[in-house]
Design an enzyme around this catalytic site. Structure first.
Site: not given
Ligand code: GLN
Length: 486
Positions: A76, A151, A175
């Site tokens: 990532k 994400s 995410s």
């Molecule tokens: N969707 C969640 C957010 O927008 C979690 C994102 C994540 O786990 N990095 O914060």
């Protein structure tokens, strides 16, 4: 070759069926052929990958292989990689070449992993659809009009499309698990502190945790074995012995107690989502597990608590991007104030700005008690709910996400509905627990996932449960039609 798991590829390398160079060239060719449509990679590091593959072949020939020697992995783009752009999905870091390598990447390279490139992601890991990326949205390989989740959307989509056999992700509120569910792959968020955060660009430091994403639980165990461990450079990394995750995979699960939190199956939940997860739980019952109902009464407060705590930490973490030390700098600043203002206005996207504003507000003197302190109190209640449940059960299970992959653009202008995509995953981060998402069936051709949550440092047990399930079923082996032509 690309439908094989990491475990199968490792056996193929050991048997000399193919070399790491052949394997790496195969995946690089697939990325080149298909990623134009998918957009799952921000950077492809072909030259470096082939050099690593050659070194792996030499090590294998000499009998010096490590856990991951010769296996291609996508990282990532939140992990710093020395000499390679590390963008975090943001214009702010579009030209940032990291001067050092994150511990996770370093540990995997030390075990012989070959890095294919850096995957697309929501900007600074803020999002559930990969639509906040500066590099454009990633498409879901099961339906190119739909989101891959976020994400870690690039990681999950490239795995789903078989453009890579293993990938790293990070999970602050879901995410790793939510995109895993939406792309029919397996992903594990470890216990907070199990995997080093050093060199992983911070979003919300008390929640962020890196973990493995792959086709199977067995592959996640292999990757975690290499990733986990204490790191003196990360003060939140815990000095706990790393378990033998691979050795625990085949443990007998008869007598295991699975708790079903009633809050994970609310009346409002899509019936087909509930059915798929219930069917997965029944499968484990057939293998000898016992099922009991439990309650996590405070979990309903996890989304609002998270959306105070995570932005608060983000507003502090992202203050380092000031146009002076890191990242984007505006042209011809008039003075210092103008430099800060325009560099940040130009470098950050809308969602990141929204979080910085919400976070700064929640931390401000007049509102700290009303928002931040209360959110921390709620966080404690959620942690206590889980602790009470784990007095009675070994693992907790329920759906990973409340719906299958939604259409691109469907929630873009409605942040609150986007935030609800993580309603089942966020509580785990607030409590710091480990949890895995595994494929458990389809609805109208789109994958669904089920979550297995364990007590602290019980990654081995979660992986064991998921592996047993995957031995008995083949949902995780289904691949989309996309890219299946080679
Ligand atoms: N969707 C969640 C957010 O927008 C979690 C994102 C994540 O786990 N990095 O914060």
């Amino acid at each position: 070759m690309h439908n094989k798991t990491l475990t199968e590829l490792k056996a193929g390398l050991a048997a000399g069926d193919f070399s790491s160079r052949e394997l790496t060239e195969h995946f690089l060719a697939r990325i080149q052929q298909h990623d134009g449509e998918l957009n799952s990679f921000i950077s492809v590091t072909a030259e470096q990958a082939l050099a690593q593959a050659d070194a792996a072949d030499t090590a294998l020939a000499a009998g010096n292989g490590g856990l991951l020697t010769g296996l291609p992995i996508a990282h990532k783009d939140i992990f710093c990689t020395e000499g390679v752009r590390t963008s975090c999905g943001s214009k702010m870091l579009d030209s940032f070449i990291a001067p050092y390598t994150a511990t996770v990447v370093e540990k995997m390279a030390a075990e012989g992993a070959v890095m294919l490139g850096k995957t697309n992601m929501d900007e600074f890991a803020m999002g559930s659809s990969n639509e906040t990326s500066y590099y454009g949205p990633v498409k879901n390989p099961w339906d190119l009009e739909r989101v891959p989740g976020g994400s870690s959307g690039g990681a999950a989509a490239c795995l789903g499309a078989r453009l890579a056999p293993g990938a790293t992700g990070t999970d602050t509120g879901g995410s790793i698990r939510q995109p895993a569910a939406l792309n029919n792959i397996t992903g594990l968020k470890p216990t907070y502190g199990r995997v080093s955060r050093w060199g992983m660009i911070a979003f919300a430091s008390s929640l962020d945790q890196a973990g493995p994403m792959a086709q199977s639980a067995e592959d996640c165990a292999l990757m975690l074995q290499a990733m986990a461990g204490h790191d003196q450079r990360d003060s939140t990394s815990l000095d706990e012995k790393v378990d033998d995750y691979l050795g625990a995979l085949n443990n007998d699960i008869s007598g295991l107690t699975i708790g079903i939190p009633e809050e994970f199956f609310p009346d409002t939940l899509d019936g087909a989502i509930a059915d798929n997860s219930r069917a997965a739980i029944r499968e484990l019952e057939k293998l000898g597990a016992k099922v009991v109902s439990v309650s996590l009464p405070s979990i309903k407060l996890s989304v609002p608590a998270y959306y105070v705590i995570a932005p608060a930490e983000a507003s502090s973490n992202l203050s380092r991007f000031d146009g002076v030390r890191f990242g984007h700098r505006c042209d011809d600043p008039k003075d210092l104030e103008d430099l800060y203002k325009r560099s940040r206005s130009e470098g950050f996207g809308d969602e990141v700005k929204r979080r910085i504003l919400v976070g700064a507000y929640a931390l401000s003197a007049g509102y700290y008690d009303a928002y931040y302190r209360r959110a921390q109190q709620v966080r404690r209640l959620i942690r206590d709910d889980f602790a009470r449940a784990f007095e009675k059960v070994d693992v907790l299970m329920g759906p990973t996400a409340p719906e299958t992959a939604f259409k691109l653009g469907a929630k873009k202008d409605d942040p609150v509905s986007m935030y609800m995509a993580d309603v089942f995953t966020i509580g785990v981060n607030l409590a710091g627990l480990p949890a895995l998402s595994m494929p458990t069936g389809f609805i109208n051709g789109l994958p669904t996932g089920t979550q297995v949550i364990g007590n602290y440092f019980r990654e081995g047990q979660i992986l064991n449960v998921a592996h047993k399930y995957q031995q008995a079923t083949d949902w995780h082996k289904q691949a989309p039609a996309f890219g299946g032509d080679q």
